[in-house]
Motif scaffolding. Structure first.
Motif, PDB file in Angstrom:
ATOM      1  N   ASP A 131      45.493 -53.426 133.416  1.00 18.72           N
ATOM      2  CA  ASP A 131      46.347 -52.463 134.110  1.00 18.72           C
ATOM      3  C   ASP A 131      46.813 -51.372 133.140  1.00 18.72           C
ATOM      4  N   ASP A 162      43.946 -48.989 132.694  1.00 19.83           N
ATOM      5  CA  ASP A 162      43.812 -48.173 133.910  1.00 19.83           C
ATOM      6  C   ASP A 162      44.913 -47.112 133.992  1.00 19.83           C
ATOM      7  N   ARG A 221      43.865 -44.069 136.279  1.00 24.07           N
ATOM      8  CA  ARG A 221      43.415 -44.769 137.487  1.00 24.07           C
ATOM      9  C   ARG A 221      44.535 -45.558 138.152  1.00 24.07           C
ATOM     10  N   LEU A 222      45.664 -45.717 137.451  1.00 22.58           N
ATOM     11  CA  LEU A 222      46.814 -46.441 137.995  1.00 22.58           C
ATOM     12  C   LEU A 222      48.060 -45.627 137.689  1.00 22.58           C
ATOM     13  N   ASP A 223      48.757 -45.216 138.749  1.00 17.90           N
ATOM     14  CA  ASP A 223      49.969 -44.427 138.598  1.00 17.90           C
ATOM     15  C   ASP A 223      51.092 -45.307 138.031  1.00 17.90           C
ATOM     16  N   ALA A 258      44.159 -44.329 131.548  1.00 20.77           N
ATOM     17  CA  ALA A 258      42.990 -43.574 132.008  1.00 20.77           C
ATOM     18  C   ALA A 258      43.273 -42.761 133.276  1.00 20.77           C
TER      19      ALA A 258
END
Length: 105
Positions: free
Chosen positions: A68, A71, A76-78, A74
């Motif tokens: 996580d 991500d 990809r996960l707020d 990167a």
């Protein structure tokens, strides 16, 4: 694909001292799962330093899965979504963590 360890290694290079101002804080990261580990990141005197391991009495501690974290870095996960979904647990000063995430390009 990047790992948490490589991201922490690159963190001082992505640090924006101008945004940090006079911030003096240490954030402990405790990442679980594959490629997890512990790192502490200190921002003081306009410098960011990263060390593997834990310290006593950090300003804040962030606990989450290593995947996580990767991500999130990167894009990809707020971060706010992760916090609301309890994928990120923060102990200590939440304001420090909120400011901390804005210090890196």
């Amino acid at each position: 694909m990047a790992t948490a360890a490589t991201l922490f290694g690159e963190m001082p290079n992505a640090f924006n001292a101008e945004k940090a101002g006079d911030m003096d804080a240490t954030v402990q990261f405790d990442l679980s799962g594959e490629d997890g580990g512990q790192w502490n990141v200190t921002v003081a005197g306009g410098v960011c330093s990263v060390e593997e391991g834990t310290i006593d009495e950090p300003t804040a501690t962030i606990r989450m899965e290593a995947t996580d974290y990767v991500d999130m870095i990167a894009g990809r996960l707020d971060p706010m979504t992760a916090f609301i979904q309890q994928k990120v647990k923060v102990e200590g000063d939440l304001n420090t963590v909120m400011k901390f995430q804005t210090l890196f390009d």
